[in-house]
Design a protein around this motif. Sequence first.
Motif, PDB file in Angstrom:
ATOM      1  N   MET A   1      -1.003  13.974   1.879  1.00 33.19           N
ATOM      2  CA  MET A   1      -1.308  12.761   2.394  1.00 33.19           C
ATOM      3  C   MET A   1      -0.482  11.779   1.502  1.00 33.19           C
ATOM      4  SD  MET A   1      -3.830  13.687   4.282  1.00 33.19           S
ATOM      5  CE  MET A   1      -4.953  12.613   4.716  1.00 33.19           C
ATOM      6  N   LYS A   2      -0.102  10.683   2.357  1.00 31.21           N
ATOM      7  CA  LYS A   2       0.466   9.571   2.058  1.00 31.21           C
ATOM      8  C   LYS A   2      -0.432   8.374   1.640  1.00 31.21           C
ATOM      9  CE  LYS A   2       4.322  10.945   5.152  1.00 31.21           C
ATOM     10  NZ  LYS A   2       4.843  10.349   6.192  1.00 31.21           N
ATOM     11  N   LYS A   3       0.112   7.580   0.499  1.00 28.72           N
ATOM     12  CA  LYS A   3      -0.424   6.304  -0.064  1.00 28.72           C
ATOM     13  C   LYS A   3       0.087   5.197   0.855  1.00 28.72           C
ATOM     14  CE  LYS A   3      -1.612   4.116  -4.153  1.00 28.72           C
ATOM     15  NZ  LYS A   3      -2.487   3.282  -3.579  1.00 28.72           N
ATOM     16  N   ILE A   4      -0.728   4.350   1.068  1.00 35.10           N
ATOM     17  CA  ILE A   4      -0.224   2.867   1.806  1.00 35.10           C
ATOM     18  C   ILE A   4      -0.294   1.866   0.484  1.00 35.10           C
ATOM     19  CG2 ILE A   4      -0.937   0.859   3.061  1.00 35.10           C
ATOM     20  CD1 ILE A   4      -2.375   3.102   4.941  1.00 35.10           C
ATOM     21  N   HIS A   5       0.512   1.244   0.114  1.00 34.30           N
ATOM     22  CA  HIS A   5       0.850   0.344  -0.668  1.00 34.30           C
ATOM     23  C   HIS A   5       0.522  -1.035  -0.140  1.00 34.30           C
ATOM     24  CE1 HIS A   5       2.867   2.852  -3.552  1.00 34.30           C
ATOM     25  NE2 HIS A   5       3.398   3.321  -2.275  1.00 34.30           N
ATOM     26  N   PHE A   6      -0.309  -1.742  -0.704  1.00 35.41           N
ATOM     27  CA  PHE A   6      -1.044  -2.878  -0.354  1.00 35.41           C
ATOM     28  C   PHE A   6      -0.582  -4.194  -1.167  1.00 35.41           C
ATOM     29  CE2 PHE A   6      -4.180   0.144   1.144  1.00 35.41           C
ATOM     30  CZ  PHE A   6      -4.253  -0.206   2.652  1.00 35.41           C
ATOM     31  N   TYR A 119      -4.059   8.602   3.437  1.00 32.94           N
ATOM     32  CA  TYR A 119      -5.715   8.754   2.761  1.00 32.94           C
ATOM     33  C   TYR A 119      -6.521   8.085   3.082  1.00 32.94           C
ATOM     34  CZ  TYR A 119      -3.243  10.968  -1.608  1.00 32.94           C
ATOM     35  OH  TYR A 119      -2.784  12.060  -2.101  1.00 32.94           O
ATOM     36  N   SER A 120      -7.791   8.527   3.663  1.00 32.14           N
ATOM     37  CA  SER A 120      -9.082   7.975   4.225  1.00 32.14           C
ATOM     38  C   SER A 120      -9.510   6.568   3.606  1.00 32.14           C
ATOM     39  CB  SER A 120     -10.043   8.969   4.492  1.00 32.14           C
ATOM     40  OG  SER A 120     -10.660   9.316   3.188  1.00 32.14           O
ATOM     41  N   GLU A 121      -9.233   6.534   2.127  1.00 36.58           N
ATOM     42  CA  GLU A 121      -9.716   5.270   1.479  1.00 36.58           C
ATOM     43  C   GLU A 121      -8.619   4.282   1.843  1.00 36.58           C
ATOM     44  OE1 GLU A 121      -8.990   8.336  -0.221  1.00 36.58           O
ATOM     45  OE2 GLU A 121     -10.807   9.103  -0.371  1.00 36.58           O
ATOM     46  N   ASP A 122      -7.142   4.509   2.131  1.00 37.63           N
ATOM     47  CA  ASP A 122      -6.206   3.440   2.343  1.00 37.63           C
ATOM     48  C   ASP A 122      -6.689   3.004   3.750  1.00 37.63           C
ATOM     49  OD1 ASP A 122      -5.220   3.865  -0.020  1.00 37.63           O
ATOM     50  OD2 ASP A 122      -3.541   5.065   0.451  1.00 37.63           O
ATOM     51  N   ALA A 124      -9.525   2.869   5.403  1.00 40.43           N
ATOM     52  CA  ALA A 124     -10.802   2.208   5.356  1.00 40.43           C
ATOM     53  C   ALA A 124     -10.420   0.862   4.892  1.00 40.43           C
ATOM     54  CB  ALA A 124     -11.707   2.960   4.814  1.00 40.43           C
ATOM     55  N   LYS A 125      -9.478   0.611   3.992  1.00 37.20           N
ATOM     56  CA  LYS A 125      -9.263  -0.333   3.391  1.00 37.20           C
ATOM     57  C   LYS A 125      -8.315  -1.414   4.336  1.00 37.20           C
ATOM     58  CE  LYS A 125      -6.997  -2.691  -0.828  1.00 37.20           C
ATOM     59  NZ  LYS A 125      -6.249  -2.514  -1.922  1.00 37.20           N
ATOM     60  N   LEU A 126      -7.475  -0.748   5.121  1.00 35.82           N
ATOM     61  CA  LEU A 126      -6.562  -1.662   5.896  1.00 35.82           C
ATOM     62  C   LEU A 126      -7.717  -2.109   6.988  1.00 35.82           C
ATOM     63  CD1 LEU A 126      -4.163  -2.376   7.527  1.00 35.82           C
ATOM     64  CD2 LEU A 126      -3.911  -0.018   8.130  1.00 35.82           C
ATOM     65  N   ILE A 127      -8.611  -1.177   7.743  1.00 34.85           N
ATOM     66  CA  ILE A 127      -9.659  -1.538   8.654  1.00 34.85           C
ATOM     67  C   ILE A 127     -10.428  -2.677   8.102  1.00 34.85           C
ATOM     68  CG2 ILE A 127     -11.443  -0.910   9.937  1.00 34.85           C
ATOM     69  CD1 ILE A 127     -10.110   1.899  10.080  1.00 34.85           C
ATOM     70  N   ARG A 128     -10.838  -2.471   6.971  1.00 33.73           N
ATOM     71  CA  ARG A 128     -11.593  -3.632   6.117  1.00 33.73           C
ATOM     72  C   ARG A 128     -10.944  -5.195   5.792  1.00 33.73           C
ATOM     73  NH1 ARG A 128     -11.750  -5.779   1.325  1.00 33.73           N
ATOM     74  NH2 ARG A 128     -10.538  -3.946   0.479  1.00 33.73           N
ATOM     75  N   ILE A 129      -9.743  -4.905   5.821  1.00 30.97           N
ATOM     76  CA  ILE A 129      -8.883  -6.145   5.475  1.00 30.97           C
ATOM     77  C   ILE A 129      -8.679  -6.918   7.005  1.00 30.97           C
ATOM     78  CG2 ILE A 129      -6.503  -6.916   5.122  1.00 30.97           C
ATOM     79  CD1 ILE A 129      -6.136  -4.966   3.218  1.00 30.97           C
TER      80      ILE A 129
END
Length: 143
Positions: A1-6, A119-122, A124-129
Amino acid sequence: MKKIHFNHLRFKHWSTFVILLAFLCIVFGFFEIITFTNPEINKKVSALGYILTAIYFSKMFWFRNYVEWNKLGMNIKLNKWISKSISFDEVSEVLLTDSTLTIIEKSGFKQKFQIDTFYSEDVAKLIRIINENAGVQNSTVAI
């Protein structure tokens, strides 16, 4: 899985310090406010200012998966070297499937991003933003 940097673009003390230091280096080096015995030092001080500026604004290119936003819009770069710009006032709908995030603008233009490797957390954070800043209430999850 890959991480998104915010990166949320807002007032930060360290970034203000870096930009101010770069500006001072450029001004002091260019106008030779301080006279050094070696005139090359002024050129090096000015070059340091330009290097600091280039490093600060190149942050988007350090990461392959990067999201940068403020209250007006966002740049999304997922699995590519070129980012896509999204204005929050133009977003009408966000669709999420198991492998694709689709952002539909009011003009009907669709921007699609492959998200199955993140990652599903990333995600979800993108959609929340997007939902918080665009005011979108009709986000749909279709699995």
